[in-house]
Design a protein around this motif. Structure first.
Motif, short mmCIF file in Angstrom:
data_model
loop_
_atom_site.label_atom_id
_atom_site.label_comp_id
_atom_site.label_asym_id
_atom_site.label_seq_id
_atom_site.Cartn_x
_atom_site.Cartn_y
_atom_site.Cartn_z
N ARG A 22 32.03 39.62 35.85
CA ARG A 22 33.26 39.25 35.14
C ARG A 22 34.23 38.44 36.01
O ARG A 22 35.21 37.89 35.52
N LEU A 23 33.96 38.37 37.31
CA LEU A 23 34.87 37.68 38.21
C LEU A 23 34.87 36.18 37.96
O LEU A 23 33.81 35.58 37.73
N PRO A 24 36.03 35.53 38.02
CA PRO A 24 36.07 34.07 37.94
C PRO A 24 35.67 33.46 39.28
O PRO A 24 35.64 34.15 40.31
N TRP A 25 35.34 32.18 39.25
CA TRP A 25 35.04 31.51 40.51
C TRP A 25 36.29 31.44 41.36
O TRP A 25 37.40 31.23 40.86
N SER A 26 36.14 31.64 42.66
CA SER A 26 37.29 31.70 43.55
C SER A 26 36.92 31.12 44.90
O SER A 26 35.73 30.88 45.19
N PRO A 27 37.91 30.91 45.78
CA PRO A 27 37.59 30.46 47.14
C PRO A 27 36.64 31.41 47.88
O PRO A 27 35.89 30.96 48.75
N ILE A 151 22.66 35.63 47.25
CA ILE A 151 23.35 34.75 46.30
C ILE A 151 23.14 35.24 44.87
O ILE A 151 24.09 35.30 44.07
N ASP A 152 21.92 35.61 44.53
CA ASP A 152 21.65 36.09 43.18
C ASP A 152 22.41 37.38 42.87
O ASP A 152 22.76 37.63 41.72
N GLU A 153 22.67 38.19 43.88
CA GLU A 153 23.33 39.46 43.65
C GLU A 153 24.85 39.39 43.72
O GLU A 153 25.54 40.26 43.20
N LEU A 154 25.39 38.35 44.35
CA LEU A 154 26.83 38.27 44.54
C LEU A 154 27.52 37.22 43.67
O LEU A 154 28.74 37.26 43.50
N ILE A 155 26.75 36.29 43.12
CA ILE A 155 27.34 35.24 42.28
C ILE A 155 27.40 35.73 40.84
O ILE A 155 26.42 36.26 40.31
N PRO A 156 28.54 35.56 40.14
CA PRO A 156 28.63 35.94 38.72
C PRO A 156 27.54 35.24 37.91
O PRO A 156 27.17 34.09 38.19
N ALA A 157 27.02 35.93 36.92
CA ALA A 157 25.85 35.46 36.18
C ALA A 157 26.02 34.07 35.59
O ALA A 157 25.08 33.27 35.59
N ARG A 158 27.21 33.75 35.08
CA ARG A 158 27.40 32.46 34.41
C ARG A 158 27.37 31.27 35.37
O ARG A 158 27.26 30.12 34.93
N TYR A 159 27.49 31.54 36.67
CA TYR A 159 27.43 30.46 37.65
C TYR A 159 26.12 30.43 38.43
O TYR A 159 25.85 29.49 39.16
N ARG A 160 25.31 31.45 38.27
CA ARG A 160 24.19 31.68 39.17
C ARG A 160 23.17 30.55 39.19
O ARG A 160 22.74 30.11 40.25
N GLY A 161 22.78 30.07 38.03
CA GLY A 161 21.78 29.02 37.97
C GLY A 161 22.24 27.75 38.63
O GLY A 161 21.50 27.13 39.42
N ARG A 162 23.48 27.33 38.34
CA ARG A 162 24.01 26.11 38.94
C ARG A 162 24.12 26.23 40.46
O ARG A 162 23.85 25.28 41.20
N ILE A 239 35.64 42.49 47.41
CA ILE A 239 35.43 41.21 46.72
C ILE A 239 36.51 40.98 45.67
O ILE A 239 37.08 39.88 45.57
N GLU A 240 36.80 41.99 44.88
CA GLU A 240 37.83 41.86 43.85
C GLU A 240 39.19 41.56 44.47
O GLU A 240 39.97 40.77 43.93
N HIS A 241 39.48 42.18 45.61
CA HIS A 241 40.75 41.92 46.31
C HIS A 241 40.80 40.46 46.78
O HIS A 241 41.86 39.81 46.65
N GLU A 242 39.68 39.97 47.34
CA GLU A 242 39.64 38.58 47.80
C GLU A 242 39.87 37.61 46.66
O GLU A 242 40.59 36.61 46.80
N VAL A 243 39.26 37.89 45.51
CA VAL A 243 39.43 37.01 44.35
C VAL A 243 40.87 37.08 43.85
O VAL A 243 41.49 36.05 43.53
N ALA A 244 41.44 38.29 43.79
CA ALA A 244 42.83 38.45 43.34
C ALA A 244 43.81 37.74 44.27
O ALA A 244 44.81 37.16 43.81
N GLN A 245 43.54 37.77 45.56
CA GLN A 245 44.42 37.12 46.54
C GLN A 245 44.48 35.61 46.33
O GLN A 245 45.47 34.97 46.69
N SER A 246 43.42 35.06 45.76
CA SER A 246 43.39 33.60 45.53
C SER A 246 44.12 33.22 44.26
O SER A 246 44.22 32.03 43.93
N GLY A 247 44.64 34.22 43.52
CA GLY A 247 45.39 33.93 42.31
C GLY A 247 44.56 33.71 41.08
O GLY A 247 45.06 33.24 40.06
N LYS A 248 43.26 34.04 41.14
CA LYS A 248 42.37 33.84 40.00
C LYS A 248 42.46 35.03 39.04
O LYS A 248 42.76 36.12 39.43
#
Length: 248
Positions: A22-27, A151-162, A239-248
């Motif tokens: 569910r996480l958005p792409w982030s730094p 990479i397969d385990e840490l990347i959100p599913a909707r971005y994984r193939g790309r 990971i969630e904290h890192e994504v939240a810190q980026s403002g996503k």
């Protein structure tokens, strides 16, 4: 004599995969892809450098190798990649993704760095050269196994193939870097020095990436599948904290 019945692990129920997806792409994800995807750049770099310097390794002022011996340098490296993928891939499932992508990069750094220290032209030094190329190959082969899983385990599913396609395509960035590096080194420096520095380009890049990888978490999916629920919770929270810190 009786033996205990074999038991199989039951189903694992966890929200961690859903929380990752569910996480958005982030730094954080960009930094992770750069830190992990460098394996393909290093492979492209290594193969290009080996091909470029092969033309001068048969000269008396370098290693005075025969054409067959020069060809074996690449063959030994590729054999090392196969062995590394098989051995480290199995170890990755047992020891964790983070542990292995630190170890495999370290193995590559040692192997490729030692290649530049091939100082003589005798049989013993040629064997030393082959051993170092084999070690470098096992490191890169192990990188493939551990990094693809991470990479397969840490990347959100909707971005994984790309991401998988983009990361695997960076092999050619390494090939370009190797071509430019060896062109400058072999034309501006003496052959006996230039080929050695060429094999040090990868380790220098690898050292920088090693520092970046130190801050990457273990795969929460791997942790939860191996019964490490508390550690998995800590990793996903980080990971969630890192994504939240980026403002996503």
């Amino acid at each position: 004599m009786s033996t205990a019945p074999l038991t199989t692990p039951g189903p694992v129920r966890s929200l961690i995969p859903a929380r990752i997806d569910r996480l958005p792409w982030s730094p954080f994800h960009t930094r992770m892809v750069i830190a992990l995807g460098v394996a393909w750049i290093l492979d492209g770099l290594e193969i290009t450098v080996a091909s470029a310097v092969g033309d001068i390794l048969n000269k008396p002022e370098t290693l005075n190798l025969s054409s067959t011996e020069v060809g074996l340098v690449a063959t030994v490296y590729l054999i090392g990649e196969v062995v590394g993928a098989l051995v480290f891939g199995r170890m990755s499932d047992r020891l964790g993704r983070r542990n292995l992508f630190m170890i495999t990069l370290g193995v590559y750094l040692v192997g490729s760095g030692l290649t530049a220290l091939t100082l003589g032209t005798g049989t013993a030094w040629i064997v030393f050269l082959y051993i170092t190329r084999f070690i470098a190959g096992t490191g890169i082969g192990g990188e493939y196994a551990a990094i693809n899983s991470a990479i397969d385990e840490l990347i959100p599913a909707r971005y994984r193939g790309r991401v998988d396609i983009a990361v695997n395509g960076t092999y050619w960035a390494g090939a370009i870097l190797g071509t430019l590096g060896t062109f400058v080194l072999l034309n501006e420096l003496t052959p006996s020095v230039g080929w050695r520095i060429g094999f040090l380009i990868g380790p220098v890049l690898g050292l920088v990436i090693l520092l970046v990888r130190r801050n990457l978490p273990e795969s929460p999916r791997w942790q939860i599948m191996n019964g490490r629920e508390q550690a998995a919770e800590q990793s996903i929270s980080y990971i969630e904290h890192e994504v939240a810190q980026s403002g996503k």
